[in-house]
Design an enzyme around this catalytic site. Sequence first.
Site, PDB file in Angstrom:
ATOM      1  N   GLU A  80       1.114  -1.473   0.130  1.00  0.00           N
ATOM      2  CA  GLU A  80      -0.056  -0.110   0.129  1.00  0.00           C
ATOM      3  C   GLU A  80       1.019   1.732  -0.043  1.00  0.00           C
ATOM      4  OE1 GLU A  80      -1.660   0.968   3.764  1.00  0.00           O
ATOM      5  OE2 GLU A  80      -3.501   1.989   2.766  1.00  0.00           O
ATOM      6  N   LYS A 179     -10.233   0.816  -1.106  1.00  0.00           N
ATOM      7  CA  LYS A 179     -10.445   0.574   0.741  1.00  0.00           C
ATOM      8  C   LYS A 179     -11.299   1.536   1.034  1.00  0.00           C
ATOM      9  CE  LYS A 179      -7.194   1.010   4.317  1.00  0.00           C
ATOM     10  NZ  LYS A 179      -5.826   2.465   4.747  1.00  0.00           N
ATOM     11  N   CYS A 212      -4.884  -3.215   4.309  1.00  0.00           N
ATOM     12  CA  CYS A 212      -3.815  -2.889   5.570  1.00  0.00           C
ATOM     13  C   CYS A 212      -5.008  -2.568   6.242  1.00  0.00           C
ATOM     14  CB  CYS A 212      -3.887  -1.600   5.120  1.00  0.00           C
ATOM     15  SG  CYS A 212      -2.262  -0.550   6.952  1.00  0.00           S
TER      16      CYS A 212
END
Length: 499
Positions: A80, A179, A212
């Site tokens: 990321e 995300k 994440c």
Amino acid sequence: MLPSQPLLHTAVFALTVLQALASNTFIAAVYEHAVILPKAAIKPVSPDDALALMNSNMDILEGAIKEAAQQGAHIIVTPEDGIYGWRFTRETIYPYLEDIPDPVVNWIPCTDPTRFAPAPVQERLSCMARNNSIYVVANIGDKKPCNSSDPSCPKDGRYQYNTDVVFDPEGKLVARYHKYNLFIPETQFNYPKEPEAITFETPFGKFGIFTCFDILFHEPAVVLVNKLQVDTVLFPTAWMNVLPFLTAVEFHSAWAMGMGVNFLAANTHHTSISMTGSGIYAPDGARAYYYNMKNEDGRLLVAELDSHPRLSAAFPPAVSWSSYALNVERFSLNDNDFGGLIFHDWFTFTELTMPEGNRTVCQKDLCCHLSYKMSEKREDEVYVLGAFDGLHVVEGQYYLQICTLLKCKSTDPETCGHPVETAQTKFETFSLSGTFGTNYVFPEVLYSGVQLATGEFEVLSDGRLKSKHGTSKPLITATLFGRLYEKDLPHPLRNVSIP
Ligand SMILES: *[C@@H]1O[C@H](CO)[C@@H](O)[C@H](O)[C@H]1NC(C)=O
Ligand SMILES: *[C@@H]1O[C@H](CO)[C@@H](O)[C@H](O)[C@H]1NC(C)=O
Ligand SMILES: *[C@@H]1O[C@H](CO)[C@@H](O)[C@H](O)[C@H]1NC(C)=O
Ligand SMILES: *[C@@H]1O[C@H](CO)[C@@H](O)[C@H](O)[C@H]1NC(C)=O
């Protein structure tokens, strides 16, 4: 008649597909990248300057991709923020963004670069995948214009998304994921209105992808595994380690084990903010991992995995997490229980004063049981058994139930729960269990020096986390990290921090 070039290409590709189909394993690669950051800027840089910085990062990623392909890898995950870093506002990240189309358009940017131009980053990533015949997973920024016909359109007239992309070995865009669970400082990005559950099929199993902070929440992470039954999760991350429970290698390997999936985690490397820790994890333990706070080097990891881990002989049995703990009496009634903070959560602790014993500590609905025997009870080290049952509210909100056997930072009980990286006490046995109100429990065992205990512990079907033959290294913690997703707050609220 000679086959034409495209036919030959198709035939070679089909053969490769058939060969991969015939084998039950594949080779995975992850690259921990020391990302070259842009200079902190108040005003947006020019698109050329933005591309120059992204190219300097992609130069390094290209080397890793080539090396991975040479080692036979079928897929490589990069981190990321691995192409432009993280020092941005909404305005200053704008020149780094590209409009990333939905993969249904069937696009190979390498061979058709002008179709959704300008898209120099997608073109280069696509060519890296195609030239090296490897799936390439990367994280870039997507921009989508919007206007007043959409009431939630941001004032600047566009959505900006933290986005994972996957290119297949022909260079085709096969996955795009926006995300959903943004971390608090990510004000440069929007989250999609609905969580996206993105999967794609390969000759070596079904893949899912998220990013994440997503790993702490139900959507889309748990949905991908339980509902969509992916075999392998791709996980670009920029993860800041937090001991004792949320260090990258420790938590990501525990998630792979708790959920029963392969997990490919690629972290950025930036030790000044504790970013290190990448790995290739199978449900029964790490195949390869990297944790290094001593230098600023990137690192390529390559390892073989089962394509369908659920079908493999090593696949761990289903676990009923509270079965053992609910069926035993309390091991002990302690008169020395005390409280202490671990990463802002108020735990109830009991000190392990004897070299061996059976102990219980409870908080709210959670009782944690521990049977243990130390190799030696040292005067200079204190271990506790701890329990926490509550809503964590700092840097994100998520409901936890945790049972932990933990080394304190010093012999002062006030330091129990403070981050500690080294220990000297080995255990001949430990067995930890808890009365969890959830099936989502992630088993963590961490040794001195932030090393994983791969192969040295197991989870029994009745929910006990046990050492197999004692610990070969001193123990920092053995922990059952439980998540009660149904007690979380609704999605946009839980980003609020109440220190
Ligand atoms: C891919 O290969 C072509 C032809 O060999 C070359 O021109 C191009 O620079 C390569 N691109 C990448 C990203 O590897
Ligand atoms: C802006 O609004 C018009 C209608 O008012 C619509 O036709 C157009 O597609 C919209 N553009 C975007 C980027 O949403
Ligand atoms: C702990 O419990 C086990 C089994 O219940 C027992 O065999 C053992 O002696 C106990 N250990 C101590 C130190 O009390
Ligand atoms: C949380 O998300 C909401 C909705 O996007 C936003 O308005 C708010 O500012 C965010 N809070 C923090 C602390 O980032």
